[in-house]
Design an enzyme around this catalytic site. Structure first.
Site, PDB file in Angstrom:
ATOM      1  N   CYS A 149       0.844  -1.194   0.000  1.00 18.70           N
ATOM      2  CA  CYS A 149       0.000   0.000   0.000  1.00 18.70           C
ATOM      3  C   CYS A 149       0.876   1.239   0.000  1.00 18.70           C
ATOM      4  O   CYS A 149       1.868   1.302   0.733  1.00 18.70           O
ATOM      5  CB  CYS A 149      -0.888  -0.021   1.245  1.00 18.70           C
ATOM      6  SG  CYS A 149      -1.988   1.374   1.403  1.00 18.70           S
TER       7      CYS A 149
ATOM      8  N   HIS B  99      -9.335  -3.917  -1.130  1.00 16.51           N
ATOM      9  CA  HIS B  99      -8.319  -3.092  -0.471  1.00 16.51           C
ATOM     10  C   HIS B  99      -8.775  -1.629  -0.431  1.00 16.51           C
ATOM     11  O   HIS B  99      -8.681  -0.970   0.609  1.00 16.51           O
ATOM     12  CB  HIS B  99      -6.992  -3.254  -1.225  1.00 16.51           C
ATOM     13  CG  HIS B  99      -5.846  -2.499  -0.662  1.00 16.51           C
ATOM     14  ND1 HIS B  99      -4.818  -3.119   0.019  1.00 16.51           N
ATOM     15  CD2 HIS B  99      -5.539  -1.178  -0.689  1.00 16.51           C
ATOM     16  CE1 HIS B  99      -3.935  -2.188   0.388  1.00 16.51           C
ATOM     17  NE2 HIS B  99      -4.350  -1.012  -0.037  1.00 16.51           N
ATOM     18  N   GLU B 100      -9.287  -1.117  -1.555  1.00 14.38           N
ATOM     19  CA  GLU B 100      -9.714   0.286  -1.614  1.00 14.38           C
ATOM     20  C   GLU B 100     -11.000   0.526  -0.815  1.00 14.38           C
ATOM     21  O   GLU B 100     -11.139   1.561  -0.161  1.00 14.38           O
ATOM     22  CB  GLU B 100      -9.881   0.744  -3.071  1.00 14.38           C
ATOM     23  CG  GLU B 100      -8.624   0.629  -3.918  1.00 14.38           C
ATOM     24  CD  GLU B 100      -7.353   1.183  -3.284  1.00 14.38           C
ATOM     25  OE1 GLU B 100      -7.435   2.152  -2.498  1.00 14.38           O
ATOM     26  OE2 GLU B 100      -6.274   0.638  -3.553  1.00 14.38           O
TER      27      GLU B 100
ATOM     28  N   HIS C  33     -10.018   1.044   2.661  1.00  6.38           N
ATOM     29  CA  HIS C  33      -9.556   2.417   2.930  1.00  6.38           C
ATOM     30  C   HIS C  33     -10.740   3.331   3.227  1.00  6.38           C
ATOM     31  O   HIS C  33     -10.675   4.160   4.133  1.00  6.38           O
ATOM     32  CB  HIS C  33      -8.769   2.981   1.739  1.00  6.38           C
ATOM     33  CG  HIS C  33      -7.339   2.590   1.728  1.00  6.38           C
ATOM     34  ND1 HIS C  33      -6.458   2.877   2.755  1.00  6.38           N
ATOM     35  CD2 HIS C  33      -6.608   1.941   0.793  1.00  6.38           C
ATOM     36  CE1 HIS C  33      -5.268   2.417   2.456  1.00  6.38           C
ATOM     37  NE2 HIS C  33      -5.327   1.834   1.269  1.00  6.38           N
TER      38      HIS C  33
END
Length: 165
Positions: free
Chosen positions: A95, A138-139, A142
Site C-alpha cells: 500500500c 483493499h480500496e 480504505h
C-alpha cells in the site's frame, strides 16, 4: 500528482463520508485519484482517504498487471459496497500509505460490488475476481478506515517491502 498520506494519519483510520457522486468536487476528486494512481509506478488503486480526503471514492486499474485475470480497465466508484464475496484465499498486499511493509491478507477471490459512477451518479454493479477483486476490497477498506495491516493474521504475516533496482 497529489501527495499520498501515510500511516498513522488519522484520516486512514476513520470511516469516510458517503458522497453525492454528481457534485463537481467529487468529479475533480475522481480525476485527481486516477492521475495520482497513474503517476505512481506499480500502483493499481487509490482511495480518497489516501490523499487526505474523507470521502468514499476510489479508483482501480489492474490493466497489464501480471497477476490480473479479469480487468475492467480504469474505473472510479463512489459509496461502494460489497454485496457478494466468495472463494477466500490469502495473498500478499502492499500500500502506498504503508510504504515500507507488505502483508498476507485473506480476501475473497470473487466479489460483486455496487457503487455509483462519479459525475452521473449511475448505479454500477461490478462482478470481478482474482487480483482485481483484491484491489477493490483493499480500496473499499480504505474508505472504511482500515489498512491491510488491520487484516493480517499477525506479526508473522507482515514483511519488509522489497526494493527492486
Amino acid at each position: 500528482m497529489i501527495t499520498v498520506v501515510t500511516a498513522p494519519a488519522a484520516v486512514l483510520s476513520t470511516v469516510a463520508e458517503e458522497v453525492d457522486p454528481t457534485g463537481p468536487e467529487i468529479v475533480r476528486l475522481a480525476a485527481d485519484l486516477v492521475e495520482t494512481m497513474r503517476a505512481a509506478p506499480g500502483c493499481v488503486g487509490l482511495a480518497a482517504p489516501q490523499i487526505g480526503v474523507s470521502a468514499q471514492v476510489f479508483c482501480v486499474d489492474v490493466t497489464g498487471h501480471p497477476k490480473a485475470v479479469t480487468t475492467h480497465g480504469a474505473f472510479v466508484l463512489c459509496n461502494a459496497k460489497i454485496v457478494e464475496a466468495s472463494r477466500w484465499r490469502p495473498g500478499r498486499e502492499g500500500c502506498m500509505s504503508v510504504p515500507d511493509l507488505t502483508g498476507d491478507v485473506k480476501r475473497a477471490g470473487r466479489i460483486v460490488v455496487e457503487g455509483l459512477r462519479p459525475g452521473t451518479g449511475e448505479a454500477i454493479t461490478l462482478v470481478t475476481d482474482a487480483f482485481e477483486a483484491r484491489a477493490v476490497q483493499h480500496e473499499i477498506d480504505h474508505c472504511a478506515g482500515r489498512l491491510f495491516l488491520d487484516r493480517v493474521a499477525g506479526a508473522h504475516a507482515i514483511f519488509p517491502r522489497k526494493v527492486y533496482l
